[in-house]
Design a protein around this motif. Structure first.
Motif, PDB file in Angstrom:
ATOM      1  N   LEU B 265       0.845  -1.193   0.000  1.00  0.00           N
ATOM      2  CA  LEU B 265       0.000   0.000   0.000  1.00  0.00           C
ATOM      3  C   LEU B 265       0.881   1.244   0.000  1.00  0.00           C
ATOM      4  O   LEU B 265       2.006   1.218   0.508  1.00  0.00           O
ATOM      5  CB  LEU B 265      -0.927   0.016   1.225  1.00  0.00           C
ATOM      6  CG  LEU B 265      -2.056  -1.022   1.252  1.00  0.00           C
ATOM      7  CD1 LEU B 265      -2.823  -0.928   2.576  1.00  0.00           C
ATOM      8  CD2 LEU B 265      -3.025  -0.836   0.074  1.00  0.00           C
ATOM      9  N   GLN B 269       3.457   1.718  -4.602  1.00  0.00           N
ATOM     10  CA  GLN B 269       2.957   0.413  -5.044  1.00  0.00           C
ATOM     11  C   GLN B 269       3.562  -0.036  -6.381  1.00  0.00           C
ATOM     12  O   GLN B 269       3.930  -1.204  -6.543  1.00  0.00           O
ATOM     13  CB  GLN B 269       1.441   0.493  -5.196  1.00  0.00           C
ATOM     14  CG  GLN B 269       0.691  -0.522  -4.404  1.00  0.00           C
ATOM     15  CD  GLN B 269      -0.816  -0.471  -4.689  1.00  0.00           C
ATOM     16  OE1 GLN B 269      -1.274   0.139  -5.664  1.00  0.00           O
ATOM     17  NE2 GLN B 269      -1.580  -1.121  -3.830  1.00  0.00           N
ATOM     18  N   ASN B 283      -4.204  -5.453  -4.424  1.00  0.00           N
ATOM     19  CA  ASN B 283      -3.019  -4.956  -3.689  1.00  0.00           C
ATOM     20  C   ASN B 283      -1.999  -6.045  -3.324  1.00  0.00           C
ATOM     21  O   ASN B 283      -1.043  -5.764  -2.610  1.00  0.00           O
ATOM     22  CB  ASN B 283      -3.412  -4.207  -2.397  1.00  0.00           C
ATOM     23  CG  ASN B 283      -4.265  -2.991  -2.681  1.00  0.00           C
ATOM     24  OD1 ASN B 283      -4.041  -2.281  -3.665  1.00  0.00           O
ATOM     25  ND2 ASN B 283      -5.265  -2.749  -1.836  1.00  0.00           N
TER      26      ASN B 283
END
Lengths: 307, 307
Positions: B265, B269, B283
């Motif tokens: 995060l 990224q 993610n």
């Protein structure tokens, strides 16, 4: 590419001899290592090299980025080769405090609190079952005699004494006779300029937030050196200004009586007086029994600067 | 007064076991040395201590001025005991890079680029002709298994492997069976909160001009961890805001398959995706064969941030 092994700037006998001998050991273990020096060889070291018929290492001007290096007899970056920050230090063999040293990756680091790097190298030959030649033993012996002022400095440990006796046999010399001749050759300052005296064995230290430079010379005649005190002070003041030093301490060590007469200039003068509990007269003081920069001077001054 | 020997803060198995074992060796050599710990013992370490019936060292809160200490498994002051700056460090045995370390006086400093401090200690017993007890061999073995993820981490050297095999014999255990049981005990995260998971082994790094935090945990069940992905992300976002991070990388390492599933995060990224050549989905990404933060993750991300 060969790895380079070298000692500190303003090379002394331990630094030059340890670089040469460690390159010899590594070579015998199959590694491609070459010795270098970071400055002029002293008369004392020259005496040892000539006696044992070994050539001085080549001069190293500046390290290439990423060069693989082995440090002997020092670790503090300000005493090391130019551009050491961008070299890859793969190994250190030393007998000094550790400070201002940093690597990105793990490495071999071997420091021991003995009087001389050569004493550690003597052990490393044994650990690796490699025999010392007469010449290499002679260089290690010369380094111990130099760092210990013929076994009389407080930095000299039992290990150094035992190593020296052992090495003298392999080198086929009388320890006392050879030692005194070598020290006297080093104490011959007749051809030195004032700048030479102040720079031939000078080291810079960070103490607290202050920069302190300590230059040391050996002599058999203190008075002959201080006849030129006026010129010496003028030159020291130049160095203080140029390097922005808090203190410059000039240590003249009497190798016959094992005392030192020091000359202190700079804002930090008072730290010399309080640290050694002496009065500076005419900027000078006799420090009785003080012969070791590392063990008697740097420690005392660091305490003063950090208390 | 006994000298104190201890490893780093957030103690892992190498740090605890090396402190205990080195105190044992020093004791057998006639020195008065006691082991200490700088934090809570992990479940993995607890498993090893219980298996070999050795008590954990006492907790050290803060060093007295001038205390004589021996550091194992670390040298950087920010990882060491509070007030380390005013202690007298007489010795270091370590396998990490050297940085942020400084002494006033010469000391014994032994670092080697192996996978584990315990591997060096195993050699030191031999060098000193001291026999390892079953218990002490078991602790050294546990340290090597921990640091090398059962000899599978890229930090593991041939020396570590040879030491582990030798130590397993003296400790009278099967290396694979004992090792997997110990790692599994450490991977029991059932009593950990979300905050625990994100902080129990987190380190912050400066990469280029960016701040990156990388937290790592070991598990035998990736899915059980990521069941709580929503809560984990909320907490990571708090940490990113609080510390002003460019990237927080949560690395969940599967100790059975030697892969890591990471959760990334923050603004950085994209550096994870390009650095490891993966697509982040939800993610997350699986990094095959990646288990070492030091050798596989920090290096890759540092390259991304500085190219």
């Amino acid at each position: 590419m060969a790895k380079l092994v070298f000692g500190h700037k303003n090379p002394d006998t331990d630094t030059i001899c340890s670089a040469l001998v460690y390159a010899d050991l590594k070579g015998k273990l199959g590694e491609n290592v070459e010795a270098r020096r970071l400055g002029e060889v002293s008369k004392e070291t020259e005496y040892a090299l000539e006696f044992f018929k070994v050539d001085a290492p080549a001069l190293l001007e500046r390290l290439e980025d990423g060069a693989e290096v082995v440090l002997v007899d020092h670790n503090e970056f300000q005493q090391s080769a130019d551009n050491i920050e961008h070299a890859k230090i793969v190994e250190v063999v030393d007998h000094h405090r550790v400070a201002n040293f940093e690597t990105k990756e793990p490495l071999y680091f071997r420091a021991e609190p003995v009087g001389c790097t050569a004493t550690i190298l003597n052990k490393m030959y044994k650990e690796n079952n490699v025999e010392l030649s007469k010449e290499m033993a002679g260089l290690l012996l010369s380094a111990i005699i130099s760092d210990s002022l013929l076994l009389k400095s407080p930095t000299c440990t039992e290990e150094d004494v035992a190593a020296a006796r052992e090495l003298a046999e392999i080198a086929e010399v009388n320890l006392e006779t050879y030692g005194l001749n070598m020290l006297k050759a080093g104490a011959d300052l007749s051809d030195k300029s004032i700048v030479d005296l102040l720079t031939m064995d000078a080291k810079e230290f960070t103490m607290g937030d202050s920069k302190v430079e300590i230059a040391q010379i050996n002599t058999v005649d203190l008075n002959a050196i201080y006849e030129k005190q006026g010129e010496i002070e003028a030159e020291i003041n130049n160095i203080i200004e140029e390097k922005n030093l808090d203190l410059f301490l000039f240590v003249v060590t009497d190798i016959l009586n094992n005392d030192s007469e020091v000359l202190a200039l700079g804002n930090g003068q008072a730290n010399v007086a309080t640290g050694f509990n002496v009065n500076l007269e005419n900027n000078r003081a006799l420090l009785r029994g003080v012969v070791s920069r590392k063990k008697q001077i740097v420690t005392t001054l660091t305490d003063e600067y950090t208390k």
